[in-house]
Design a protein around this motif. Structure first.
Motif, PDB file in Angstrom:
ATOM      1  N   MET A   1       0.811  -1.193   0.000  1.00 23.45           N
ATOM      2  CA  MET A   1       0.000   0.000   0.000  1.00 23.45           C
ATOM      3  C   MET A   1       0.860   1.265   0.000  1.00 23.45           C
ATOM      4  SD  MET A   1      -3.134   1.055   0.102  1.00 23.45           S
ATOM      5  CE  MET A   1      -4.394   1.900   0.945  1.00 23.45           C
ATOM      6  N   LYS A   2       1.892   1.311   0.851  1.00 19.97           N
ATOM      7  CA  LYS A   2       2.754   2.482   0.921  1.00 19.97           C
ATOM      8  C   LYS A   2       3.454   2.716  -0.415  1.00 19.97           C
ATOM      9  CE  LYS A   2       3.684   2.352   5.837  1.00 19.97           C
ATOM     10  NZ  LYS A   2       4.694   2.214   6.870  1.00 19.97           N
ATOM     11  N   ARG A   3       3.859   1.655  -1.072  1.00 19.47           N
ATOM     12  CA  ARG A   3       4.530   1.786  -2.367  1.00 19.47           C
ATOM     13  C   ARG A   3       3.582   2.407  -3.398  1.00 19.47           C
ATOM     14  NH1 ARG A   3       9.078  -0.792  -4.658  1.00 19.47           N
ATOM     15  NH2 ARG A   3       9.051  -0.594  -6.911  1.00 19.47           N
ATOM     16  N   GLN A   4       2.318   1.995  -3.380  1.00 16.66           N
ATOM     17  CA  GLN A   4       1.332   2.549  -4.310  1.00 16.66           C
ATOM     18  C   GLN A   4       1.133   4.039  -4.060  1.00 16.66           C
ATOM     19  OE1 GLN A   4      -1.932  -0.062  -3.412  1.00 16.66           O
ATOM     20  NE2 GLN A   4      -1.672  -1.202  -5.321  1.00 16.66           N
ATOM     21  N   LYS A  10       4.520  10.416  -6.764  1.00 19.28           N
ATOM     22  CA  LYS A  10       5.583  10.683  -7.734  1.00 19.28           C
ATOM     23  C   LYS A  10       4.995  11.006  -9.106  1.00 19.28           C
ATOM     24  CE  LYS A  10       9.053   7.639  -7.961  1.00 19.28           C
ATOM     25  NZ  LYS A  10      10.109   6.718  -8.441  1.00 19.28           N
ATOM     26  N   LEU A  11       3.988  10.266  -9.517  1.00 20.43           N
ATOM     27  CA  LEU A  11       3.343  10.525 -10.810  1.00 20.43           C
ATOM     28  C   LEU A  11       2.608  11.861 -10.804  1.00 20.43           C
ATOM     29  CD1 LEU A  11       2.019   6.953 -11.642  1.00 20.43           C
ATOM     30  CD2 LEU A  11       3.854   8.187 -12.820  1.00 20.43           C
ATOM     31  N   SER A  12       1.969  12.207  -9.696  1.00 17.24           N
ATOM     32  CA  SER A  12       1.265  13.487  -9.586  1.00 17.24           C
ATOM     33  C   SER A  12       2.239  14.658  -9.659  1.00 17.24           C
ATOM     34  CB  SER A  12       0.471  13.565  -8.284  1.00 17.24           C
ATOM     35  OG  SER A  12      -0.573  12.635  -8.284  1.00 17.24           O
ATOM     36  N   VAL A  13       3.366  14.535  -8.976  1.00 20.97           N
ATOM     37  CA  VAL A  13       4.389  15.584  -9.001  1.00 20.97           C
ATOM     38  C   VAL A  13       4.956  15.720 -10.413  1.00 20.97           C
ATOM     39  CG1 VAL A  13       6.722  16.164  -8.190  1.00 20.97           C
ATOM     40  CG2 VAL A  13       4.958  15.475  -6.552  1.00 20.97           C
ATOM     41  N   ALA A  14       5.231  14.612 -11.053  1.00 18.41           N
ATOM     42  CA  ALA A  14       5.758  14.641 -12.425  1.00 18.41           C
ATOM     43  C   ALA A  14       4.771  15.316 -13.374  1.00 18.41           C
ATOM     44  CB  ALA A  14       6.066  13.218 -12.894  1.00 18.41           C
ATOM     45  N   ILE A  42      12.570  13.523 -14.909  1.00 23.81           N
ATOM     46  CA  ILE A  42      11.726  13.906 -13.775  1.00 23.81           C
ATOM     47  C   ILE A  42      10.256  13.808 -14.163  1.00 23.81           C
ATOM     48  CG2 ILE A  42      11.078  15.797 -12.244  1.00 23.81           C
ATOM     49  CD1 ILE A  42      14.052  16.747 -12.476  1.00 23.81           C
ATOM     50  N   GLU A  43       9.904  14.335 -15.350  1.00 24.37           N
ATOM     51  CA  GLU A  43       8.513  14.306 -15.793  1.00 24.37           C
ATOM     52  C   GLU A  43       8.030  12.889 -16.101  1.00 24.37           C
ATOM     53  OE1 GLU A  43       7.991  17.001 -19.052  1.00 24.37           O
ATOM     54  OE2 GLU A  43       8.432  18.761 -17.832  1.00 24.37           O
ATOM     55  N   ALA A  44       8.943  11.993 -16.374  1.00 23.42           N
ATOM     56  CA  ALA A  44       8.581  10.596 -16.606  1.00 23.42           C
ATOM     57  C   ALA A  44       8.536   9.813 -15.288  1.00 23.42           C
ATOM     58  CB  ALA A  44       9.567   9.947 -17.573  1.00 23.42           C
TER      59      ALA A  44
END
Length: 75
Positions: A1-4, A10-14, A42-44
């Motif tokens: 769960m924490k990994r998700q 990370k995807l939201s920030v990117a 970074i964007e990926a």
């Protein structure tokens, strides 16, 4: 769960960084030339971001941390 959750953040920030770059109307290459940061990776969401790197990009895009994180979900 924490990994998700971490991957989701990370995807939201990117995505937010990509959005800001596009709003500014600059290419990834231009950002690299101006900041010496490889925003393509970074964007990926291939690289974890440091606070220093995020501060450089926020300054470059003309946003505060508060403005940057507005709308980013952590869960």
């Amino acid at each position: 769960m924490k990994r998700q959750i971490r991957e989701s953040v990370k995807l939201s920030v990117a995505a937010r960084l990509r959005e800001l770059r596009e709003q500014k109307g600059v290419s990834q290459e231009s950002v690299y030339i101006d900041t010496d940061l490889n925003v393509g990776r970074i964007e990926a969401a291939m690289n974890n971001l440091t606070i220093d790197t995020l501060a450089i990009l926020c300054d470059y895009y003309g946003v505060t941390f508060e403005e940057f994180f507005r709308g980013i979900q952590t869960r």
